[in-house]
Design a protein around this motif. Structure first.
Motif, PDB file in Angstrom:
ATOM      1  N   PRO A  17      53.285  -0.533 -32.687  1.00 49.35           N
ATOM      2  CA  PRO A  17      54.655  -0.782 -33.115  1.00 49.35           C
ATOM      3  C   PRO A  17      55.274  -1.964 -32.379  1.00 49.35           C
ATOM      4  N   THR A  18      56.069  -2.751 -33.089  1.00 52.66           N
ATOM      5  CA  THR A  18      56.757  -3.870 -32.461  1.00 52.66           C
ATOM      6  C   THR A  18      57.921  -3.341 -31.645  1.00 52.66           C
ATOM      7  N   ARG A  19      58.037  -3.793 -30.384  1.00 46.45           N
ATOM      8  CA  ARG A  19      59.125  -3.349 -29.516  1.00 46.45           C
ATOM      9  C   ARG A  19      60.151  -4.472 -29.353  1.00 46.45           C
ATOM     10  N   ASN A  33      53.643   1.274 -23.483  1.00 49.78           N
ATOM     11  CA  ASN A  33      54.861   0.733 -24.091  1.00 49.78           C
ATOM     12  C   ASN A  33      55.067   1.163 -25.532  1.00 49.78           C
ATOM     13  N   SER A  34      54.346   2.187 -25.952  1.00 56.21           N
ATOM     14  CA  SER A  34      54.468   2.675 -27.318  1.00 56.21           C
ATOM     15  C   SER A  34      54.845   4.151 -27.300  1.00 56.21           C
ATOM     16  N   GLU A  35      55.502   4.583 -28.350  1.00 55.20           N
ATOM     17  CA  GLU A  35      55.846   6.000 -28.492  1.00 55.20           C
ATOM     18  C   GLU A  35      54.832   6.740 -29.361  1.00 55.20           C
ATOM     19  N   ALA A  36      53.827   6.028 -29.863  1.00 52.54           N
ATOM     20  CA  ALA A  36      52.849   6.631 -30.767  1.00 52.54           C
ATOM     21  C   ALA A  36      51.958   7.638 -30.035  1.00 52.54           C
ATOM     22  N   THR A  37      51.436   8.586 -30.799  1.00 57.78           N
ATOM     23  CA  THR A  37      50.512   9.586 -30.253  1.00 57.78           C
ATOM     24  C   THR A  37      49.237   8.904 -29.774  1.00 57.78           C
ATOM     25  N   ALA A  90      58.273   5.072 -19.954  1.00 52.87           N
ATOM     26  CA  ALA A  90      59.705   5.331 -19.773  1.00 52.87           C
ATOM     27  C   ALA A  90      59.996   6.817 -19.602  1.00 52.87           C
ATOM     28  N   ARG A  91      58.997   7.670 -19.818  1.00 48.50           N
ATOM     29  CA  ARG A  91      59.172   9.113 -19.675  1.00 48.50           C
ATOM     30  C   ARG A  91      58.745   9.622 -18.300  1.00 48.50           C
ATOM     31  N   ALA A  92      58.486   8.719 -17.369  1.00 53.23           N
ATOM     32  CA  ALA A  92      57.923   9.091 -16.072  1.00 53.23           C
ATOM     33  C   ALA A  92      58.781  10.096 -15.295  1.00 53.23           C
TER      34      ALA A  92
END
Length: 277
Positions: free
Chosen positions: A9-11, A60-64, A87-89
């Motif tokens: 995904p593009t961020r 850097n992605s939210e994908a599975t 970012a969920r660290a």
């Protein structure tokens, strides 16, 4: 077979700037005491470097993320790395062994784990060992959960899910739900150039635990370890080094101090695990 080539995904540029420090500064993970990270992900192996590059993209992605590899290749370590550098660290990392949850309790337990994760990461280990009915329940939960409450999904298996799908043993719809960013971890025998660094790490670790001066491998012992097949991968290497530290009375671990099954191993003869041990 598993393909490593995927689009991501593009961020937004602001996201990339904020996450750039996380992606590039692996020392952040050392501070979180993720065992073996420093040596395992400073690999000299080209195959392992490919896995590390994909991990960087996954951070850097939210994908599975779907992690493939034999037992002992470092899948759980990688899952923790992806979580702790993302970012969920600051949120929980919840491990779920899918093979151990009773089928009749799976749905309620998974909802409980999702609540505990609090938008962090859920690590679905041994996902290839789930029964078909359990797969149905997992897919339902993944589809019904909103992204915010579910958090990041990272799954792992030592099975070839693509082949299981072809044989009708793994649901195709669940496969496509999970198999977005796929990362394959090489066998230890495919990255023999890393054996010295890994063995040295374990020598330091178990010498410190036992309160002894750091032990070292003789050249002969090291060469034998490099030639061994490593059926259990990094986990087996750790076991061997721990054993040698405990049982070797001298500072130098010599060839004779290695386990007998390793001494008996003949790389020119194809053997299975049982015949070697």
């Amino acid at each position: 077979s598993t393909h490593l080539g995927h689009s991501f995904p593009t961020r937004r540029s602001s996201d990339l700037v904020l996450n750039n420090k996380r992606t590039n500064n692996f020392n952040e993970l050392f501070k979180k005491n993720i065992e073996l990270f420093k040596i395992n992900f400073s690999s000299k192996s080209s195959k392992m470097q490919q896995s590390i590059e994909l991990m960087n993209l996954a951070i850097n992605s939210e994908a599975t993320v779907m992690l493939y590899g034999e037992t002992g290749t470092g899948k759980e370590l990688a899952a923790k790395a992806i979580h702790n550098l993302s970012a969920r660290a600051d949120k929980p990392f919840i491990k779920v062994n899918c093979a151990l949850i009773a089928e009749n309790l799976l749905e309620s337990e998974l909802w409980c784990y999702i609540k505990l994760s609090d938008g962090g990461s859920i690590f679905l280990d041994e996902i290839g060992d789930m029964t078909p009915p359990a797969q149905v329940k997992l897919l339902k939960i993944l589809q019904e959960s909103d992204h915010k409450s579910l958090g990041r999904v990272i799954a792992a298996t030592n099975k070839n899910l693509e082949e299981l799908v072809k044989k009708g043993k793994f649901r195709q719809d669940l496969y496509y739900r999970l198999n977005i960013i796929t990362i394959m971890f090489p066998l230890l025998r495919e990255r023999r150039e890393d054996i010295y660094g890994l063995a040295n790490y374990f020598l330091e670790k178990y010498s410190a635990i036992s309160g002894k001066n750091k032990k070292m491998l003789s050249n002969g012992a090291l060469e034998k370890l490099k030639k061994y097949y490593w059926y259990g991968n990094i986990r087996e290497l750790e076991n061997v080094i721990e054993r040698c530290v405990a049982l070797t009375p001298t500072t130098i671990i010599k060839l004779k101090n290695l386990p007998q099954y390793i001494l008996n191993y003949n790389e020119s003869i194809k053997k299975d695990r049982k015949s070697v041990v």
